[in-house]
Design an enzyme around this catalytic site. Structure first.
Site, PDB file in Angstrom:
ATOM      1  CB  SER A  25     -20.375   3.958  29.829  1.00 19.12           C
ATOM      2  OG  SER A  25     -19.714   5.016  30.352  1.00 19.12           O
ATOM      3  CD  GLU A  59     -11.857   8.718  32.198  1.00 21.00           C
ATOM      4  OE1 GLU A  59     -12.177   7.682  33.047  1.00 21.00           O
ATOM      5  OE2 GLU A  59     -12.428   8.845  31.144  1.00 21.00           O
ATOM      6  CD  GLN A  71     -12.450   4.361  31.021  1.00 21.08           C
ATOM      7  OE1 GLN A  71     -11.869   5.242  30.516  1.00 21.08           O
ATOM      8  NE2 GLN A  71     -13.246   4.910  32.104  1.00 21.08           N
ATOM      9  CB  SER A  87     -13.029   6.380  23.738  1.00 21.80           C
ATOM     10  OG  SER A  87     -13.668   7.454  24.286  1.00 21.80           O
ATOM     11  CD  GLU A  89     -24.332  18.067  35.545  1.00 19.43           C
ATOM     12  OE1 GLU A  89     -23.612  17.221  35.134  1.00 19.43           O
ATOM     13  OE2 GLU A  89     -24.721  18.899  34.746  1.00 19.43           O
TER      14      GLU A  89
HETATM   15  C1  LIG Z   1     -16.401  11.859  24.522  1.00 22.38           C
HETATM   16  C2  LIG Z   1     -16.863  11.055  25.447  1.00 22.38           C
HETATM   17  C3  LIG Z   1     -16.013   9.629  25.506  1.00 22.38           C
HETATM   18  C4  LIG Z   1     -16.381   8.700  26.543  1.00 22.38           C
HETATM   19  N1  LIG Z   1     -15.579   7.604  26.614  1.00 22.38           N
HETATM   20  C5  LIG Z   1     -15.891   6.717  27.320  1.00 22.38           C
HETATM   21  C6  LIG Z   1     -15.012   5.351  27.443  1.00 22.38           C
HETATM   22  O1  LIG Z   1     -14.205   5.376  26.814  1.00 22.38           O
HETATM   23  N2  LIG Z   1     -15.492   4.607  28.150  1.00 22.38           N
HETATM   24  C7  LIG Z   1     -16.476   4.470  28.883  1.00 22.38           C
HETATM   25  O2  LIG Z   1     -16.984   3.691  29.591  1.00 22.38           O
HETATM   26  N3  LIG Z   1     -17.237   5.569  28.735  1.00 22.38           N
HETATM   27  C8  LIG Z   1     -17.147   6.593  28.216  1.00 22.38           C
HETATM   28  N4  LIG Z   1     -17.911   7.736  27.906  1.00 22.38           N
HETATM   29  C9  LIG Z   1     -19.086   7.662  28.954  1.00 22.38           C
HETATM   30  C10 LIG Z   1     -18.953   8.640  30.150  1.00 22.38           C
HETATM   31  O3  LIG Z   1     -18.455   8.192  31.027  1.00 22.38           O
HETATM   32  C11 LIG Z   1     -20.638   8.984  30.505  1.00 22.38           C
HETATM   33  O4  LIG Z   1     -21.257   9.597  29.396  1.00 22.38           O
HETATM   34  C12 LIG Z   1     -20.533   9.627  31.770  1.00 22.38           C
HETATM   35  O5  LIG Z   1     -20.248   9.113  32.921  1.00 22.38           O
HETATM   36  C13 LIG Z   1     -22.253  10.017  31.961  1.00 22.38           C
HETATM   37  O6  LIG Z   1     -22.981   8.740  32.041  1.00 22.38           O
HETATM   38  P1  LIG Z   1     -24.176   8.822  31.034  1.00 22.38           P
HETATM   39  O7  LIG Z   1     -23.825   9.254  29.520  1.00 22.38           O
HETATM   40  O8  LIG Z   1     -24.635   7.475  31.244  1.00 22.38           O
HETATM   41  O9  LIG Z   1     -25.222   9.824  31.652  1.00 22.38           O
HETATM   42  P2  LIG Z   1     -26.237   9.459  32.985  1.00 22.38           P
HETATM   43  O10 LIG Z   1     -25.691   9.009  34.035  1.00 22.38           O
HETATM   44  O11 LIG Z   1     -27.609   9.099  32.656  1.00 22.38           O
HETATM   45  O12 LIG Z   1     -26.533  11.141  33.247  1.00 22.38           O
HETATM   46  C14 LIG Z   1     -27.360  11.957  32.479  1.00 22.38           C
HETATM   47  C15 LIG Z   1     -27.265  13.714  33.203  1.00 22.38           C
HETATM   48  O13 LIG Z   1     -27.851  13.324  34.629  1.00 22.38           O
HETATM   49  C16 LIG Z   1     -26.944  13.918  35.481  1.00 22.38           C
HETATM   50  N5  LIG Z   1     -26.981  12.977  36.666  1.00 22.38           N
HETATM   51  C17 LIG Z   1     -26.995  11.653  36.742  1.00 22.38           C
HETATM   52  N6  LIG Z   1     -26.885  11.342  38.160  1.00 22.38           N
HETATM   53  C18 LIG Z   1     -27.103  12.473  38.624  1.00 22.38           C
HETATM   54  C19 LIG Z   1     -26.852  12.507  40.169  1.00 22.38           C
HETATM   55  N7  LIG Z   1     -27.015  11.530  41.285  1.00 22.38           N
HETATM   56  N8  LIG Z   1     -26.842  13.799  40.543  1.00 22.38           N
HETATM   57  C20 LIG Z   1     -26.942  14.811  39.627  1.00 22.38           C
HETATM   58  N9  LIG Z   1     -26.955  14.821  38.520  1.00 22.38           N
HETATM   59  C21 LIG Z   1     -27.043  13.592  38.126  1.00 22.38           C
HETATM   60  C22 LIG Z   1     -25.804  13.671  34.824  1.00 22.38           C
HETATM   61  O14 LIG Z   1     -24.703  14.815  35.329  1.00 22.38           O
HETATM   62  C23 LIG Z   1     -25.893  14.112  33.349  1.00 22.38           C
HETATM   63  O15 LIG Z   1     -26.150  15.404  33.194  1.00 22.38           O
HETATM   64  C24 LIG Z   1     -17.587   8.713  27.139  1.00 22.38           C
HETATM   65  C25 LIG Z   1     -18.481   9.815  26.930  1.00 22.38           C
HETATM   66  C26 LIG Z   1     -18.007  11.004  26.104  1.00 22.38           C
HETATM   67  C27 LIG Z   1     -18.808  12.195  26.161  1.00 22.38           C
END
Ligand SMILES: Cc1cc2nc3c(=O)[nH]c(=O)nc-3n(C[C@H](O)[C@H](O)[C@H](O)COP(=O)(O)OP(=O)(O)OC[C@H]3O[C@@H](n4cnc5c(N)ncnc54)[C@H](O)[C@@H]3O)c2cc1C
Length: 376
Positions: A125, A240, A122, A157, A359
């Site tokens: 991100s 999901e 998928q 992933s 969050e």
């Molecule tokens: C084990 C694992 C598997 C994954 N697999 C996939 C995959 O297969 N495909 C894929 O596309 N993605 C995947 N992801 C990514 C996942 O979807 C993202 O990590 C997640 O959506 C958070 O985005 P980010 O890491 O960019 O964090 P950010 O969006 O940068 O957020 C950082 C922090 O800020 C907080 N935050 C951000 N915006 C706000 C807001 N408006 N209000 C309050 N708090 C906020 C968040 O809660 C977080 O704590 C995976 C992640 C993990 C950990």
């Protein structure tokens, strides 16, 4: 076939084929071993029909209630046959393929995923885009009958194992936000794709960075129409965050039972144990209601954020309890069982991130379910 009949038939089949279905590895196994095991279980279950129940006939299924799929996930997890998160990928990706791919593409591709012949990933991100998917930048430009894709995804992933990717691309202007996104179904062996695995804290290279350098994707691989990518995302994310989680509930139930068997007398605070058990059963009750709503033809939407928050809370509570009761095993044990508990404890921290952070789920609940206004 109704649920009782399916349950009895599947249980008997699992019993009868226990030896053939058993993992070849001890403990959690390496990622290679986990995926080989999942492929084996899916192939045997598909060929015997069990993996096909609950899926539409037009994609190789045998029809019937989606509850049958939920029971299959529960049954293989309760017997420790598969790594539950990785096994449930078809629950995340296949429904959206069925909804948005052309009927011909869905009919060819979905059975390959269900049978374990293929792994899919998928690609949502990006380095600057996780929570705020509407800002994604991986660009696709139309070139006759093809799209040419250039950009980067991250945390994808199983990308290094995947034959296909459900990819979100920017096809409009940056300002077009959620309106200028298009979904594509991409062959991962296309020239121009580079996959760089990332080691996660639990020691497994479960996700990757994926680079696209002028990758050609045929136009018939579009999921929905041009500019409909936001609908693809809004269709996929509720799966999901909900249907795939019934298996996670079964997994946590099993781990809590095992913890009760392992923990020395007096090592568990009865009040905390009661609270964790209550949290787990609240999550299971919520997930059960969601499975039934989908089976009754209901649509899945923002209310699945509740399931996702409950999962994250429960998963971390179960493994925190283990860390308190069996701290030595968790930190220094080097037998396969301790290594597995340690890896699962560490992975439980990701439960409040993957599939959308807690969050963000709370923002969705506040804004869209409770009408409490914007989070900005
Ligand atoms: C084990 C694992 C598997 C994954 N697999 C996939 C995959 O297969 N495909 C894929 O596309 N993605 C995947 N992801 C990514 C996942 O979807 C993202 O990590 C997640 O959506 C958070 O985005 P980010 O890491 O960019 O964090 P950010 O969006 O940068 O957020 C950082 C922090 O800020 C907080 N935050 C951000 N915006 C706000 C807001 N408006 N209000 C309050 N708090 C906020 C968040 O809660 C977080 O704590 C995976 C992640 C993990 C950990």
């Amino acid at each position: 076939m109704d649920l009782d009949e399916y349950r009895a038939g599947l249980d008997a089949w699992l019993e009868h084929h226990a030896e053939a279905l058993a993992p070849a590895h001890e403990g959690k196994g390496t990622l290679d071993e986990q995926l080989a095991q999942i492929e084996k279980v899916k192939r045997l279950a598909f060929d015997a029909g069990w993996m096909r129940h609950g899926w539409p006939e037009r994609v190789g299924g045998l029809g019937g209630s989606t509850l049958l799929r939920a029971y299959l996930q529960e049954a293989v997890t309760a017997r420790d046959l598969v790594e539950p998160g990785l096994f449930s990928m078809q629950e995340v990706l296949a429904p959206t393929m069925i909804d948005f791919a052309s009927p011909e593409l869905g009919a060819i591709m979905v059975p390959r995923l269900l049978r374990g012949d293929e792994t899919w990933c998928q690609g949502f991100s990006e380095p600057g885009t996780g929570s705020n998917l509407a800002s994604l930048a991986c660009r696709a430009v139309r070139d006759g009958d093809t799209w040419r894709v250039t950009g980067q995804k991250v945390w994808t992933s199983l990308a290094q194992y995947a034959e296909r990717c459900v990819l979100l691309t920017r096809t409009g202007t940056v300002e077009s936000a959620h309106r200028g996104i298009t979904g594509l179904f991409v062959d991962m062996d296309s020239p121009g794709i580079t996959v760089r695995p990332i080691e996660a804290v639990h020691g497994s290279e479960e996700f990757s960075e994926v680079f696209f350098d002028d990758v050609v994707v045929p136009a018939e691989r579009m999921l929905g129409a041009e500019g409909q990518g936001w609908s693809v995302a809004m269709d996929l994310l509720p799966y999901e965050r909900s249907t795939a989680l019934w298996q996670r509930a079964a997994f946590l139930h099993r781990r809590l039972q095992q913890l009760l068997e392992l923990a020395p007398a007096d090592s568990l605070d009865p009040v905390r144990l009661g609270e964790v058990t209550q949290t787990l059963y609240a999550f299971r009750a919520r997930s059960r209601a969601t499975q039934h709503r989908m089976a009754d033809g209901g649509t899945l939407g923002p209310e699945t954020s509740i399931d996702k928050v409950l999962l994250a809370t429960t998963e971390q509570a179960v493994f925190d309890l283990f860390a308190d009761a069996l701290a030595a095993e968790l930190t220094t044990g080097d037998d396969p069982a301790s290594s597995q508990w340690r890896a699962e404890f560490l992975y439980s921290r990701a439960a409040s991130i993957y599939g959308g952070s807690s969050e963000i789920q709370r923002n969705i609940i506040a804004r869209r379910l409770l009408d409490l206004g914007s989070d900005r």
